[in-house]
Design a protein around this motif. Structure first.
Motif, mmCIF file in Angstrom:
data_model
loop_
_atom_site.group_PDB
_atom_site.id
_atom_site.type_symbol
_atom_site.label_atom_id
_atom_site.label_comp_id
_atom_site.label_asym_id
_atom_site.label_seq_id
_atom_site.Cartn_x
_atom_site.Cartn_y
_atom_site.Cartn_z
ATOM 1 N N PHE A 4 30.086 63.416 -59.430
ATOM 2 C CA PHE A 4 28.849 63.919 -59.453
ATOM 3 C C PHE A 4 27.937 62.645 -59.768
ATOM 4 C CE2 PHE A 4 31.069 67.644 -59.456
ATOM 5 C CZ PHE A 4 30.720 68.421 -58.368
ATOM 6 N N TYR A 5 26.518 62.185 -59.429
ATOM 7 C CA TYR A 5 25.928 61.257 -60.013
ATOM 8 C C TYR A 5 24.487 61.536 -60.071
ATOM 9 C CZ TYR A 5 24.731 61.186 -54.960
ATOM 10 O OH TYR A 5 24.049 61.610 -53.702
ATOM 11 N N GLU A 6 23.861 60.543 -60.796
ATOM 12 C CA GLU A 6 22.412 60.785 -60.929
ATOM 13 C C GLU A 6 21.725 59.704 -59.835
ATOM 14 O OE1 GLU A 6 18.838 59.441 -63.997
ATOM 15 O OE2 GLU A 6 20.828 60.482 -64.861
ATOM 16 N N ARG A 7 21.069 59.948 -58.990
ATOM 17 C CA ARG A 7 20.705 59.132 -57.860
ATOM 18 C C ARG A 7 19.482 58.101 -58.481
ATOM 19 N NH1 ARG A 7 18.257 59.893 -51.991
ATOM 20 N NH2 ARG A 7 17.090 57.937 -51.963
ATOM 21 N N GLU A 8 19.656 56.930 -58.188
ATOM 22 C CA GLU A 8 18.870 55.883 -58.585
ATOM 23 C C GLU A 8 17.949 55.336 -57.442
ATOM 24 O OE1 GLU A 8 20.804 52.856 -61.150
ATOM 25 O OE2 GLU A 8 21.068 54.327 -62.749
ATOM 26 N N THR A 9 18.798 55.255 -56.539
ATOM 27 C CA THR A 9 18.105 54.505 -55.005
ATOM 28 C C THR A 9 19.098 55.239 -53.894
ATOM 29 O OG1 THR A 9 19.573 52.555 -54.863
ATOM 30 C CG2 THR A 9 17.565 52.120 -55.933
ATOM 31 N N ALA A 10 18.730 55.111 -52.738
ATOM 32 C CA ALA A 10 19.377 55.709 -51.747
ATOM 33 C C ALA A 10 21.019 55.254 -51.610
ATOM 34 C CB ALA A 10 18.711 55.050 -50.547
ATOM 35 N N GLU A 11 20.905 53.911 -52.172
ATOM 36 C CA GLU A 11 22.345 53.326 -51.993
ATOM 37 C C GLU A 11 23.163 53.179 -53.436
ATOM 38 O OE1 GLU A 11 21.790 49.735 -50.180
ATOM 39 O OE2 GLU A 11 21.596 50.608 -48.258
ATOM 40 N N ARG A 12 22.668 53.982 -54.454
ATOM 41 C CA ARG A 12 22.985 53.548 -55.741
ATOM 42 C C ARG A 12 23.187 54.869 -56.519
ATOM 43 N NH1 ARG A 12 23.329 49.100 -59.849
ATOM 44 N NH2 ARG A 12 22.490 50.040 -61.629
ATOM 45 N N GLY A 13 23.832 55.327 -57.241
ATOM 46 C CA GLY A 13 23.651 56.574 -58.179
ATOM 47 C C GLY A 13 24.704 56.432 -59.511
ATOM 48 N N LYS A 14 24.369 56.802 -60.610
ATOM 49 C CA LYS A 14 25.118 56.509 -61.870
ATOM 50 C C LYS A 14 25.897 57.835 -61.795
ATOM 51 C CE LYS A 14 24.749 55.447 -66.731
ATOM 52 N NZ LYS A 14 23.498 55.517 -67.755
ATOM 53 N N VAL A 15 27.272 57.421 -61.850
ATOM 54 C CA VAL A 15 28.158 58.547 -61.977
ATOM 55 C C VAL A 15 28.180 59.087 -63.305
ATOM 56 C CG1 VAL A 15 30.869 59.298 -61.839
ATOM 57 C CG2 VAL A 15 29.743 57.787 -60.181
ATOM 58 N N GLY A 16 27.923 60.672 -63.469
ATOM 59 C CA GLY A 16 27.941 61.293 -64.649
ATOM 60 C C GLY A 16 29.238 62.195 -65.063
ATOM 61 N N VAL A 54 28.438 54.601 -57.945
ATOM 62 C CA VAL A 54 28.626 55.175 -56.618
ATOM 63 C C VAL A 54 27.635 54.576 -55.551
ATOM 64 C CG1 VAL A 54 27.908 57.592 -56.617
ATOM 65 C CG2 VAL A 54 29.955 56.952 -55.177
ATOM 66 N N ASN A 55 27.886 54.387 -54.544
ATOM 67 C CA ASN A 55 26.898 54.400 -53.191
ATOM 68 C C ASN A 55 27.103 55.688 -52.435
ATOM 69 O OD1 ASN A 55 25.887 53.873 -50.691
ATOM 70 N ND2 ASN A 55 26.103 51.732 -50.613
ATOM 71 N N PRO A 56 26.224 56.356 -52.434
ATOM 72 C CA PRO A 56 26.402 57.692 -51.631
ATOM 73 C C PRO A 56 26.490 57.659 -50.351
ATOM 74 C CG PRO A 56 24.487 57.968 -53.325
ATOM 75 C CD PRO A 56 25.050 56.481 -53.280
ATOM 76 N N LEU A 57 26.086 56.420 -49.751
ATOM 77 C CA LEU A 57 26.216 56.227 -48.056
ATOM 78 C C LEU A 57 27.704 55.976 -47.848
ATOM 79 C CD1 LEU A 57 22.947 54.502 -47.561
ATOM 80 C CD2 LEU A 57 23.299 56.876 -47.267
ATOM 81 N N THR A 58 28.119 55.386 -48.823
ATOM 82 C CA THR A 58 29.589 54.722 -48.363
ATOM 83 C C THR A 58 30.978 55.278 -49.389
ATOM 84 O OG1 THR A 58 29.302 52.757 -49.835
ATOM 85 C CG2 THR A 58 28.645 52.583 -47.344
ATOM 86 N N SER A 59 30.375 55.795 -50.441
ATOM 87 C CA SER A 59 31.425 56.326 -51.313
ATOM 88 C C SER A 59 32.036 55.296 -52.149
ATOM 89 C CB SER A 59 32.337 57.333 -50.671
ATOM 90 O OG SER A 59 31.847 58.470 -50.066
ATOM 91 N N GLU A 60 31.456 54.117 -51.895
ATOM 92 C CA GLU A 60 32.003 52.864 -52.691
ATOM 93 C C GLU A 60 31.626 53.138 -54.185
ATOM 94 O OE1 GLU A 60 31.243 47.921 -53.246
ATOM 95 O OE2 GLU A 60 30.115 49.330 -52.008
#
Length: 95
Positions: A4-16, A54-60
């Motif tokens: 689970f993450y906090e979205r920062e941009t469409a391609e970047r989220g900080k995992v919480g 995490v990149n929400p688009l690629t799961s990287e």
């Protein structure tokens, strides 16, 4: 695993939160996270802490490293190493 993450941009989220048994969650809650096979281990470096993204688009998944204060144990270890080096230098110079 589910992150689970906090979205920062469409391609970047900080995992919480990392949930290791997502099958126990209701489907509506699982839909809020991203399923991943494994979580990489952060590189351990004195004075740094890895923050998982995490990149929400690629799961990287990847880590970015931030500075943190040294613990008392780390400071003590650094002091011991410094004293040892000074002693070795003084012994080598006195021969």
């Amino acid at each position: 695993m589910l992150v689970f993450y906090e979205r920062e941009t469409a391609e970047r989220g900080k995992v919480g939160v990392i949930h290791h048994q997502p099958h126990l969650l209701p489907a509506s809650k699982r839909a809020e996270g991203i399923e991943v096979e494994s979580i990489p281990e952060p590189i351990k470096e004195q004075g740094k802490r890895g923050v998982l993204y995490v990149n929400p688009l690629t799961s990287e998944l990847w880590y970015e490293y931030v500075d943190v204060p040294l613990t008392t144990d780390e400071e003590l270890e650094n002091l011991k190493e410094t004293v040892d080096m000074i002693l070795l230098d003084s012994l080598a110079g006195g021969v």
